[in-house]
Design a protein around this motif. Sequence first.
Motif, PDB file in Angstrom:
ATOM      1  N   GLU A 183     -86.031  31.230 -92.072  1.00 41.19           N
ATOM      2  CA  GLU A 183     -85.133  32.325 -91.689  1.00 41.19           C
ATOM      3  C   GLU A 183     -83.744  31.853 -91.266  1.00 41.19           C
ATOM      4  OE1 GLU A 183     -88.851  33.415 -92.250  1.00 41.19           O
ATOM      5  OE2 GLU A 183     -88.494  32.255 -90.402  1.00 41.19           O
ATOM      6  N   ASP A 184     -83.531  30.558 -91.084  1.00 38.28           N
ATOM      7  CA  ASP A 184     -82.254  30.081 -90.582  1.00 38.28           C
ATOM      8  C   ASP A 184     -81.182  30.117 -91.677  1.00 38.28           C
ATOM      9  OD1 ASP A 184     -80.488  29.076 -88.690  1.00 38.28           O
ATOM     10  OD2 ASP A 184     -80.967  26.984 -89.129  1.00 38.28           O
ATOM     11  N   ASP A 185     -79.913  30.060 -91.249  1.00 39.91           N
ATOM     12  CA  ASP A 185     -78.788  29.973 -92.167  1.00 39.91           C
ATOM     13  C   ASP A 185     -78.477  28.484 -92.382  1.00 39.91           C
ATOM     14  OD1 ASP A 185     -76.428  29.994 -93.567  1.00 39.91           O
ATOM     15  OD2 ASP A 185     -75.405  31.436 -92.262  1.00 39.91           O
ATOM     16  N   HIS A 186     -79.102  27.886 -93.377  1.00 37.04           N
ATOM     17  CA  HIS A 186     -78.968  26.457 -93.609  1.00 37.04           C
ATOM     18  C   HIS A 186     -77.571  26.089 -94.103  1.00 37.04           C
ATOM     19  CE1 HIS A 186     -83.276  27.402 -93.833  1.00 37.04           C
ATOM     20  NE2 HIS A 186     -83.423  26.231 -93.235  1.00 37.04           N
ATOM     21  N   ARG A 187     -76.879  27.023 -94.725  1.00 35.61           N
ATOM     22  CA  ARG A 187     -75.515  26.752 -95.175  1.00 35.61           C
ATOM     23  C   ARG A 187     -74.586  26.566 -93.971  1.00 35.61           C
ATOM     24  NH1 ARG A 187     -70.717  29.246 -96.753  1.00 35.61           N
ATOM     25  NH2 ARG A 187     -69.762  28.333 -98.638  1.00 35.61           N
ATOM     26  N   ALA A 188     -74.784  27.374 -92.926  1.00 34.68           N
ATOM     27  CA  ALA A 188     -73.972  27.220 -91.715  1.00 34.68           C
ATOM     28  C   ALA A 188     -74.213  25.854 -91.076  1.00 34.68           C
ATOM     29  CB  ALA A 188     -74.293  28.335 -90.725  1.00 34.68           C
ATOM     30  N   ALA A 189     -75.475  25.431 -91.048  1.00 31.97           N
ATOM     31  CA  ALA A 189     -75.792  24.115 -90.490  1.00 31.97           C
ATOM     32  C   ALA A 189     -75.204  23.004 -91.358  1.00 31.97           C
ATOM     33  CB  ALA A 189     -77.303  23.948 -90.374  1.00 31.97           C
ATOM     34  N   LEU A 190     -75.260  23.170 -92.676  1.00 35.10           N
ATOM     35  CA  LEU A 190     -74.727  22.152 -93.583  1.00 35.10           C
ATOM     36  C   LEU A 190     -73.222  22.001 -93.404  1.00 35.10           C
ATOM     37  CD1 LEU A 190     -75.112  20.144 -95.879  1.00 35.10           C
ATOM     38  CD2 LEU A 190     -74.940  22.062 -97.492  1.00 35.10           C
ATOM     39  N   SER A 191     -72.521  23.104 -93.170  1.00 35.17           N
ATOM     40  CA  SER A 191     -71.084  23.050 -92.947  1.00 35.17           C
ATOM     41  C   SER A 191     -70.746  22.187 -91.729  1.00 35.17           C
ATOM     42  CB  SER A 191     -70.528  24.469 -92.758  1.00 35.17           C
ATOM     43  OG  SER A 191     -69.150  24.431 -92.438  1.00 35.17           O
ATOM     44  N   VAL A 192     -71.532  22.340 -90.663  1.00 37.17           N
ATOM     45  CA  VAL A 192     -71.315  21.539 -89.456  1.00 37.17           C
ATOM     46  C   VAL A 192     -71.697  20.079 -89.712  1.00 37.17           C
ATOM     47  CG1 VAL A 192     -71.930  21.295 -87.022  1.00 37.17           C
ATOM     48  CG2 VAL A 192     -71.657  23.569 -88.017  1.00 37.17           C
ATOM     49  N   ARG A 201     -83.385  27.008 -84.813  1.00 36.06           N
ATOM     50  CA  ARG A 201     -82.124  26.807 -85.516  1.00 36.06           C
ATOM     51  C   ARG A 201     -81.914  25.336 -85.837  1.00 36.06           C
ATOM     52  NH1 ARG A 201     -76.796  29.936 -83.520  1.00 36.06           N
ATOM     53  NH2 ARG A 201     -78.240  31.604 -84.045  1.00 36.06           N
ATOM     54  N   LEU A 202     -81.288  25.087 -86.995  1.00 31.89           N
ATOM     55  CA  LEU A 202     -80.906  23.737 -87.371  1.00 31.89           C
ATOM     56  C   LEU A 202     -79.539  23.439 -86.765  1.00 31.89           C
ATOM     57  CD1 LEU A 202     -81.656  21.198 -88.959  1.00 31.89           C
ATOM     58  CD2 LEU A 202     -80.521  22.195 -90.951  1.00 31.89           C
ATOM     59  N   MET A 203     -79.467  22.399 -85.948  1.00 29.74           N
ATOM     60  CA  MET A 203     -78.224  22.002 -85.297  1.00 29.74           C
ATOM     61  C   MET A 203     -77.922  20.551 -85.645  1.00 29.74           C
ATOM     62  SD  MET A 203     -78.444  23.934 -81.619  1.00 29.74           S
ATOM     63  CE  MET A 203     -78.974  25.652 -81.517  1.00 29.74           C
ATOM     64  N   ILE A 204     -76.737  20.099 -85.253  1.00 32.08           N
ATOM     65  CA  ILE A 204     -76.307  18.746 -85.600  1.00 32.08           C
ATOM     66  C   ILE A 204     -76.008  17.978 -84.315  1.00 32.08           C
ATOM     67  CG2 ILE A 204     -74.776  17.349 -87.024  1.00 32.08           C
ATOM     68  CD1 ILE A 204     -76.410  19.462 -88.578  1.00 32.08           C
TER      69      ILE A 204
END
Length: 343
Positions: free
Chosen positions: A36-45, A287-290
Amino acid sequence: MLAAARSIALGLLLGLSGMDARAQMLDFEALDGWAEDDHRAALSVFLDTCDLLTDPDWRPVCRLAPQAMTSREAARSFFELLFRPVVIGEPPALFTGYYEPELPGSLTRTPRFLYPIHARPPEVQDGVQWLSRAEIQRSGVLRGRGLEVAWLDDPVEAFFLQVQGSGRIRLPDGRVLRVGYGGRNGHAYRSVGQEMVRRGIATRDQVSAQGIKAWVRANGAVGQDLLHHNPSYVFFRRLPDLPAEKGPIGAMGRSITTMRSIAVDPAFVTLGAPVWIEKEGRAPIRRLMIAQDTGGAIKGAQRADIFFGTGPDEGLAAGTLKDGGRLVVLLPIERAYALLPEG
């Protein structure tokens, strides 16, 4: 002996110290809420700091990462194809929050603005212990040396600005000065909240940034003395070229991103690595974070500080966060598979 040897090998592989390294590789299906997460948003970071990852295991994934920005589905496939989730250490994790304060201040001392934040003195060296917080403030060793970066109107907020490590200072003419971490005095961070619990001032469940501030302000010199329990003293530098829309500068020298960047212990988690967060509590986070920052209080494999953004509302949310859960690091696939036992 085999377990100990494997622990040492894992530590060398991940860049860990000692024999505290324990790891378990998972499937992506085991990550609660992953789909369900927005992986594109995480990839941008992730791309914000990917060029700083120079280890051979990271270079190929960083070269391919921009091609996956076409859609959320492509970004998810990028992570699933080139990484494997690894739990390092033993959950439950401890998640806390931090933010970028915005405080009134001045470039000069005035009857209102009496409490300075300082640039690092030339005699303070990285990794070398200097004077403690109490010694600095009682001796006046920084006074009159032109080291004042700005002046604030509240000594308690000056203390918590050091805890956060960066901030925005709104000047009387409306301009905003960005300040960032400029070094520290070499003393380890010690928790004022834990000391309040030890003294019987508050229970562990009652301790929050807002509660500490209120107690210190209500108790005059005794409250200020409590802040001296933390001997760590943080210095600042002005950041005149940091755009207003960008987050504060993290440990990797780049701006961090609201609710996508975390501070970790780099002894256990590679700075720049994607990290899957499963935070429990009243407001669960999946959420996927960096991992793009560090902090003096962030120690251990299952420990993370979530960046909540800028301003008082974000500060309230961050200051009350203290929840368990699980932290899962995403490692490049070859590195992750190298953790598996032989045979």
